[in-house]
Design an enzyme around this catalytic site. Structure first.
Site, short mmCIF file in Angstrom:
data_model
loop_
_atom_site.label_atom_id
_atom_site.label_comp_id
_atom_site.label_asym_id
_atom_site.label_seq_id
_atom_site.Cartn_x
_atom_site.Cartn_y
_atom_site.Cartn_z
N LYS A 149 0.13 4.25 -0.27
CA LYS A 149 -0.53 5.44 0.31
C LYS A 149 -0.28 6.65 -0.60
CE LYS A 149 -0.26 3.30 4.80
NZ LYS A 149 -0.18 3.42 6.23
N SER A 168 3.32 -1.97 10.34
CA SER A 168 4.79 -1.98 10.52
C SER A 168 5.43 -3.33 10.18
CB SER A 168 5.16 -1.55 11.94
OG SER A 168 4.70 -0.23 12.18
N ASN A 213 0.87 -1.18 0.00
CA ASN A 213 0.00 0.00 0.00
C ASN A 213 0.90 1.23 0.00
OD1 ASN A 213 -1.82 2.04 0.49
ND2 ASN A 213 -2.36 1.38 2.56
N GLU A 251 -5.51 -4.83 10.61
CA GLU A 251 -4.46 -3.85 10.86
C GLU A 251 -4.77 -3.11 12.16
OE1 GLU A 251 -2.44 -2.62 6.90
OE2 GLU A 251 -4.25 -1.43 7.12
N HIS A 283 -9.72 1.28 4.84
CA HIS A 283 -8.42 1.42 5.52
C HIS A 283 -8.61 2.38 6.70
CE1 HIS A 283 -4.32 2.64 6.37
NE2 HIS A 283 -3.94 1.51 5.79
N GLU A 294 -6.98 4.77 7.76
CA GLU A 294 -6.78 6.20 7.46
C GLU A 294 -8.03 6.79 6.79
OE1 GLU A 294 -3.06 5.65 5.43
OE2 GLU A 294 -2.14 5.12 7.35
N GLY A 319 2.34 2.43 10.78
CA GLY A 319 3.28 3.54 10.61
C GLY A 319 3.95 3.98 11.90
P1 PGA Z 1 2.70 0.39 7.66
O1 PGA Z 1 1.25 0.59 7.01
O2 PGA Z 1 3.27 -0.88 7.12
O3 PGA Z 1 3.49 1.60 7.22
O4 PGA Z 1 2.50 0.34 9.15
C1 PGA Z 1 0.38 -0.50 6.80
C2 PGA Z 1 -0.93 -0.02 6.22
O5 PGA Z 1 -1.43 1.01 6.67
O6 PGA Z 1 -1.51 -0.65 5.31
#
Ligand code: PGA
Length: 250
Positions: A11, A213, A9, A167, A95, A97, A173
């Site tokens: 983003k 992460s 992803n 997640e 997601h 976010e 992140g």
């Molecule tokens: P990350 O993000 O690996 O940077 O923690 C995962 C995601 O939000 O899909």
């Protein structure tokens, strides 16, 4: 056998030239390999560019978001038909976010899932608890509520028609990862809920990805868990070394 999937992803990262170069390198690296299935989720303006670079390989294309309608006055949005027409086979839905920053609620997410399962794309439905919910011992309640609301009246004919990504919001992140045991516990619970919502066969055929992460250093242990069928990778999907390190951890 459930499909093992490593999805990147991206983003809101990368320019057209950077995306083209990274997609080409990943396509060359993966080639015709089909296990794990590698999926790239670039930002929407870069979907066609990435789609062209991966077309001859087994790498698949996914959108990061989709609208619940087919067409019309929805400035800034894209429909499943449109995303399919530029080469997408998958789309992320819900997601964290999108939920937290863009206020997407379970009702809207449910509308999206219902539309997408009936069309040409496969949804990757993202769920997960916040740090506060985990600390209050409400992880299972939150997961149950999200799955029940997001999958309300969703009809699928097989477990391969839908992918779930667990997640934990506190691990996205932040550099904090759920331990393999913590993640496996929730994945097993998700599979049990999927069995209640659909059927045992459907639940057993459905891939449940872990996200938060994930990096080459922790991927082997996470991916070795029996109910973890792959990873949704954010930050570590933006460079060849770390993304291929994760692909090779399967
Ligand atoms: P990350 O993000 O690996 O940077 O923690 C995962 C995601 O939000 O899909």
């Amino acid at each position: 056998m459930r499909k093992t999937i490593i999805a990147g992803n991206w983003k809101m990262n990368l320019t057209a030239v950077e995306a083209k170069n990274l997609a080409r390198s990943i396509a060359d690296y993966v080639g015709k390999r089909s296990d794990p299935l590698v999926i790239l989720c670039p930002p929407s303006p870069l979907l066609s560019i990435v789609g062209n670079e991966i077309a001859a390989s087994n790498v698949e294309l996914s959108a990061q978001n989709v609208h619940s309608d087919d067409l019309g006055a929805f400035t800034g949005e894209s429909s499943d038909t449109m995303l399919h027409s530029v080469g997408c086979a998958y789309t992320l839905i819900g997601h964290s976010e999108r939920r937290a920053i863009f206020n997407e609620d379970d009702d809207f997410i449910n509308k999206k899932v219902k539309r997408v399962v009936a069309g040409p794309l496969k949804p990757i439905l993202c769920i997960g608890e916040t740090l506060e919910e985990r600390e209050q011992g409400k992880t299972n309640d939150r997961i149950k509520q999200q799955l029940r609301d997001d999958l309300k009246n969703v009809r699928i004919s097989s477990g391969e028609d839908l992918i779930i990504a667990y997640e934990p919001v506190w691990a996205i992140g932040t550099g904090k990862t759920a331990t393999p045991d913590q993640a496996e516990e929730v994945h097993a619970y998700i599979r049990q809920l999927l069995e209640e919502i659909f059927t045992e066969n459907t639940a057993n055929a459905m891939s449940i990805l872990y996200g938060g992460s994930v990096k080459p250093e922790n991927a082997v242990e996470i991916l070795a868990q029996p109910n973890i069928d792959g990873a949704l990778v954010g930050g570590a999907s933006l460079t060849m070394d770390s993304f291929t390190g994760i692909i090779n951890s399967v």
